[in-house]
Design an enzyme around this catalytic site. Structure first.
Site, short mmCIF file in Angstrom:
data_model
loop_
_atom_site.label_atom_id
_atom_site.label_comp_id
_atom_site.label_asym_id
_atom_site.label_seq_id
_atom_site.Cartn_x
_atom_site.Cartn_y
_atom_site.Cartn_z
N PHE A 150 -20.69 41.77 12.23
CA PHE A 150 -20.46 41.39 13.62
C PHE A 150 -19.19 42.07 14.11
CE2 PHE A 150 -21.93 38.25 16.84
CZ PHE A 150 -23.28 38.25 16.51
N GLN A 174 -13.80 36.24 28.41
CA GLN A 174 -14.48 37.28 27.63
C GLN A 174 -15.68 37.86 28.37
OE1 GLN A 174 -16.64 36.51 23.63
NE2 GLN A 174 -14.93 37.87 23.19
N HIS A 181 -18.91 40.25 27.61
CA HIS A 181 -19.72 40.79 26.52
C HIS A 181 -20.25 42.14 26.98
CE1 HIS A 181 -22.85 41.15 23.51
NE2 HIS A 181 -22.49 40.02 22.94
N LEU A 185 -28.18 37.86 27.80
CA LEU A 185 -27.44 38.51 26.72
C LEU A 185 -28.37 39.27 25.77
CD1 LEU A 185 -24.63 38.56 25.16
CD2 LEU A 185 -25.66 36.80 23.73
N GLU A 237 -25.00 40.81 20.08
CA GLU A 237 -24.24 41.78 19.29
C GLU A 237 -24.98 42.12 17.99
OE1 GLU A 237 -20.11 41.15 19.86
OE2 GLU A 237 -19.77 41.19 17.71
N ARG A 257 -15.16 42.90 21.45
CA ARG A 257 -15.82 42.87 22.75
C ARG A 257 -14.91 43.30 23.90
NH1 ARG A 257 -19.12 37.20 21.88
NH2 ARG A 257 -20.59 38.13 20.43
N HIS A 304 -19.01 36.13 29.53
CA HIS A 304 -19.74 35.49 28.43
C HIS A 304 -19.09 34.21 27.92
CE1 HIS A 304 -22.34 35.26 24.97
NE2 HIS A 304 -21.37 35.47 24.11
N ARG A 338 -12.05 36.38 21.61
CA ARG A 338 -12.81 35.76 20.52
C ARG A 338 -13.67 36.80 19.82
NH1 ARG A 338 -18.28 33.42 19.94
NH2 ARG A 338 -18.75 34.14 22.04
C1 LIG Z 1 -26.22 33.50 25.58
C2 LIG Z 1 -25.15 33.09 24.62
C3 LIG Z 1 -25.20 33.49 23.29
C4 LIG Z 1 -24.21 33.10 22.41
N1 LIG Z 1 -24.30 33.51 21.12
C5 LIG Z 1 -23.35 33.09 20.22
C6 LIG Z 1 -23.47 33.43 18.85
O1 LIG Z 1 -24.41 34.08 18.41
N2 LIG Z 1 -22.49 33.00 18.00
C7 LIG Z 1 -21.43 32.26 18.44
O2 LIG Z 1 -20.58 31.90 17.61
N3 LIG Z 1 -21.32 31.91 19.75
C8 LIG Z 1 -22.26 32.30 20.64
N4 LIG Z 1 -22.14 31.94 21.95
C9 LIG Z 1 -21.07 31.02 22.37
C10 LIG Z 1 -21.45 29.60 21.97
O3 LIG Z 1 -22.84 29.45 21.99
C11 LIG Z 1 -20.84 28.55 22.92
O4 LIG Z 1 -19.46 28.76 23.04
C12 LIG Z 1 -21.08 27.15 22.37
O5 LIG Z 1 -22.45 26.95 22.09
C13 LIG Z 1 -20.59 26.06 23.31
O6 LIG Z 1 -20.94 24.82 22.73
P1 LIG Z 1 -20.36 23.44 23.28
O7 LIG Z 1 -20.88 22.35 22.42
O8 LIG Z 1 -18.89 23.56 23.44
O9 LIG Z 1 -20.96 23.33 24.75
P2 LIG Z 1 -22.47 23.41 25.29
O10 LIG Z 1 -23.45 23.73 24.24
O11 LIG Z 1 -22.40 24.27 26.49
O12 LIG Z 1 -22.74 21.90 25.72
C14 LIG Z 1 -22.04 21.30 26.80
C15 LIG Z 1 -22.56 19.89 26.98
O13 LIG Z 1 -21.74 19.21 27.92
C16 LIG Z 1 -22.55 18.51 28.83
N5 LIG Z 1 -21.81 18.38 30.11
C17 LIG Z 1 -21.12 19.35 30.76
N6 LIG Z 1 -20.58 18.84 31.89
C18 LIG Z 1 -20.93 17.54 31.94
C19 LIG Z 1 -20.70 16.49 32.87
N7 LIG Z 1 -19.98 16.65 33.99
N8 LIG Z 1 -21.24 15.26 32.61
C20 LIG Z 1 -21.98 15.06 31.49
N9 LIG Z 1 -22.23 16.03 30.58
C21 LIG Z 1 -21.71 17.24 30.81
C22 LIG Z 1 -23.82 19.32 28.95
O14 LIG Z 1 -24.89 18.50 29.35
C23 LIG Z 1 -23.99 19.82 27.49
O15 LIG Z 1 -24.68 18.86 26.73
C24 LIG Z 1 -23.12 32.32 22.85
C25 LIG Z 1 -23.07 31.92 24.18
C26 LIG Z 1 -24.06 32.32 25.06
C27 LIG Z 1 -23.94 31.90 26.50
#
Ligand SMILES: Cc1cc2nc3c(=O)[nH]c(=O)nc-3n(C[C@H](O)[C@H](O)[C@H](O)COP(=O)(O)OP(=O)(O)OC[C@H]3O[C@@H](n4cnc5c(N)ncnc54)[C@H](O)[C@@H]3O)c2cc1C
Length: 579
Positions: A115, A229, A231, A241, A244, A284, A352, A387
């Site tokens: 990666f 960031q 991407h 996306l 990578e 990135r 991203h 990151r």
């Molecule tokens: C397309 C894509 C691909 C990615 N690929 C990778 C990868 O391969 N490897 C890697 O390490 N990272 C990757 N990332 C980054 C990583 O996926 C994210 O940073 C991570 O999943 C975020 O997880 P989280 O639990 O913090 O938030 P999220 O999974 O975004 O969850 C947020 C939660 O908060 C809740 N929420 C938000 N606001 C409110 C509110 N006001 N009231 C109630 N609930 C609320 C939502 O309902 C949701 O359940 C990727 C990101 C993207 C966008």
């Protein structure tokens, strides 16, 4: 008013990991999981490429730490990184025991892939749908615990804070429009990032920075908000996306002349291992910056959706693409009508991820007692100014668990229940939502128009490159947009799934977050990682080897201060990447 011991806001990877940690270690505590969407619809489900943790022989945690720290342009806190690399392997094994189907080698061992910015192959993956499988595993595991109560499709609008302690949240049940408090002795914010502040992003529609704004409005500082960031490989138009992993498996980036232009930049990986020597596996920030230089030299391809370069996977062949990158092929076929087995994929940099977020310590504690944060909403910080791909998924697990445990300890020790002041806050919030928003019909401005202007404002002033002039202009424009937002109309007064109301609340939060990004970017007069100032092109460790901390002052404007970076074993050095 529903009362719990701990309220977890967010049902993505970080939120579910925090909730499971509490249920397993403090089975008597009653935990609420409040999520604005059904948990499986959280953005974690869309992560594709993988999750980094040291497992292979010949790799070490110190090397993972070094890659993360140098990748961060020395802005990561090294104690946080050391904790992260030490706990990540155990977390990935734990989710394997809970059922996560990691891809395997033919001898049955866990497979790892290369990666960007990582010297060794250490990224675990489940084909190219890693986040989907990870979130499924966490969600199904959470179903085992009766003490977890879910509030699906509840939108949190406010944190309840009294006498400098958090007491829960106020939320709207979207199906009915009911406005209720969900109280608890500790709250863990796991609300993800804020990519939707930008017009062109890989992030789902729900990533509107709600948790960052909730914490900021409640008085907790945000950290390193200027580090956004990009991407390097998003599909033009949709911003979807292309992981990578496509470059990790050997994909090339070509300019309009079919030339692998990255060889002209200092972007390769710092790695002597031949398999990883591909320059497409640079970090990135630098790959996205190289695109801008190619564009300025007139070497990108013009399309109706803006300039692009090409990602070439053709030489990988059908077998590799179908076994390692099936989702990439599916996305290209479905959204671009292009088959990467035979054709070039048009790509351009796309917002991203947010390196910044709610300032926390290593256990997720914020500036407000009882309030914790983990996942993309938080800034611990292991990501610093940039990151490395595949560090975020293990970060959710490591720091989701830590924040859950710390919140559980806090809730167990805290005796007091919310008092009168909290009831008054709940009543105020109900009045605000009912009177100011659900009954607001007289304005002329539309929420969607103001949102579009905000997105273009922030892209223009705080994109891949920034300067003082554009940032000052951006800050002024955001002030005007905030005033217009105060007078905007919400035509829908229905209480059932009022998406216009949710859009208005989200826009309010995004305006707060956008202001902090611009304020921090303006104050940081240097270039580091993803923050590139054309008027201050060099890194300036003497002044800025420090995190920005932004709080809301008494007039409602962002005020920026600095906190020194924690260094343990790796003195700041040059980010020199060989070829
Ligand atoms: C397309 C894509 C691909 C990615 N690929 C990778 C990868 O391969 N490897 C890697 O390490 N990272 C990757 N990332 C980054 C990583 O996926 C994210 O940073 C991570 O999943 C975020 O997880 P989280 O639990 O913090 O938030 P999220 O999974 O975004 O969850 C947020 C939660 O908060 C809740 N929420 C938000 N606001 C409110 C509110 N006001 N009231 C109630 N609930 C609320 C939502 O309902 C949701 O359940 C990727 C990101 C993207 C966008």
């Amino acid at each position: 008013m529903a009362d719990h011991d701990v309220v977890v806001v967010g049902g993505g990877g970080a939120g579910l990991r925090a909730a499971i940690a509490i249920a397993q270690t403090h089975p008597r505590l009653n935990v609420a999981i409040v999520s604005k969407v059904y948990p499986m619809r959280s953005h974690t489900a869309s992560a594709e490429g993988g999750a980094a943790a040291v497992i292979a022989t010949g790799d070490t945690q110190d090397e993972h730490a070094y890659d993360t720290i140098s990748g961060s342009d020395w802005l990561a806190d090294q104690d946080a990184v050391e904790a992260f690399v030490a706990e990540a392997p155990r977390e990935l094994r734990t989710v394997e025991h809970w059922g996560c189907p990691w891809s395997r080698r033919s001898d049955g061992e866990i497979a790892v892939r290369a990666f960007g910015g990582m010297q060794k192959m250490r990224t675990w993956f489940a084909a190219d749908k890693t986040g989907f499988h990870l979130l499924h595993t966490l969600f199904q595991t959470s179903l085992r615990y009766e003490q977890l109560t879910r509030y699906d499709e509840w939108y949190v609008t406010r944190l309840l804070v009294d006498e400098n302690r958090v007491h829960g949240v106020v939320g709207i049940e979207l199906a009915t429009g009911r406005i209720e408090a969900v109280t608890g002795r500790a709250v863990v914010l796991c609300t993800g990032g804020c990519g939707r502040v930008y017009p062109f992003t890989t992030n789902g529609n729900i990533k509107t920075g709600d948790g960052m704004a909730l914490a900021y409005l409640a008085g907790a500082p945000l950290k390193d908000m200027e580090f956004v960031q990009y991407h390097p490989t998003g599909l033009p138009f949709t911003g979807i996306l292309i992981t990578e992993a496509a470059r990790a498996e050997g994909g090339w980036l070509l300019n309009k002349d079919g030339y692998r232009y990255l060889q002209d930049y200092d972007l390769g990986t710092p790695c002597p291992t031949p398999v990883l020597r591909s320059m497409e596996l640079g970090p990135r920030d630098r790959l996205s910056q190289a695109f801008v230089h190619e564009q300025r030299k007139g070497r990108t391809v013009d399309t109706r959706y803006g300039p692009v370069v090409h990602l070439d996977l053709r030489h990988l062949g059908t077998a590799v693409i179908d076994s390692k990158l099936p989702f990439v092929r599916e996305l290209c076929l479905r959204y671009e009508r292009i088959d990467p087995v035979h054709e070039l994929i048009p790509v351009r940099p796309v917002q991203h991820y947010m390196m910044g977020g709610v300032h926390t310590d290593l256990d997720g504690a914020t500036g407000i007692p009882g309030l914790y944060a983990a996942g993309e909403v938080a800034c611990v910080s292991i990501n610093g100014a940039n990151r490395l791909g595949s560090n975020s998924l293990p970060e959710l697990l490591v720091f989701g668990r830590r924040a859950g445990l710390a919140a559980a300890e806090f809730a167990s020790a805290a005796a007091t229940r919310p008092g009168r002041a909290i009831e008054t806050q709940v009543a105020d919030e109900r009045r605000r939502l009912e009177r100011d928003l659900l009954a607001r019909r007289d304005g002329r401005e539309r929420i969607a128009d103001i949102r579009t202007e905000m997105q273009h404002t922030i892209q223009d002033c705080a994109g891949i490159y920034r300067d003082s002039e554009s940032l000052v202009a951006g800050a002024d424009k955001l002030q005007q947009l905030r005033e217009r937002f105060g007078k905007a109309t919400i035509e829908d007064t229905c209480r059932t799934f009022n998406t216009e109301l949710v859009a208005a609340l989200e826009l309010g939060f995004m305006l707060d977050v956008a202001e902090t990004i611009v304020a921090c970017a303006l104050r940081r007069e240097e270039s580091r990682g993803a923050h590139q100032r054309t008027d201050f092109p060099d890194r300036d460790d003497a002044r800025f080897l420090a995190h920005s901390l932004v709080v809301r002052d008494s007039s409602g404007l962002p005020r920026v201060d600095y906190l020194p970076v924690t260094l343990t074993r790796w003195p700041p050095g040059e980010r020199i990447y060989g070829r």
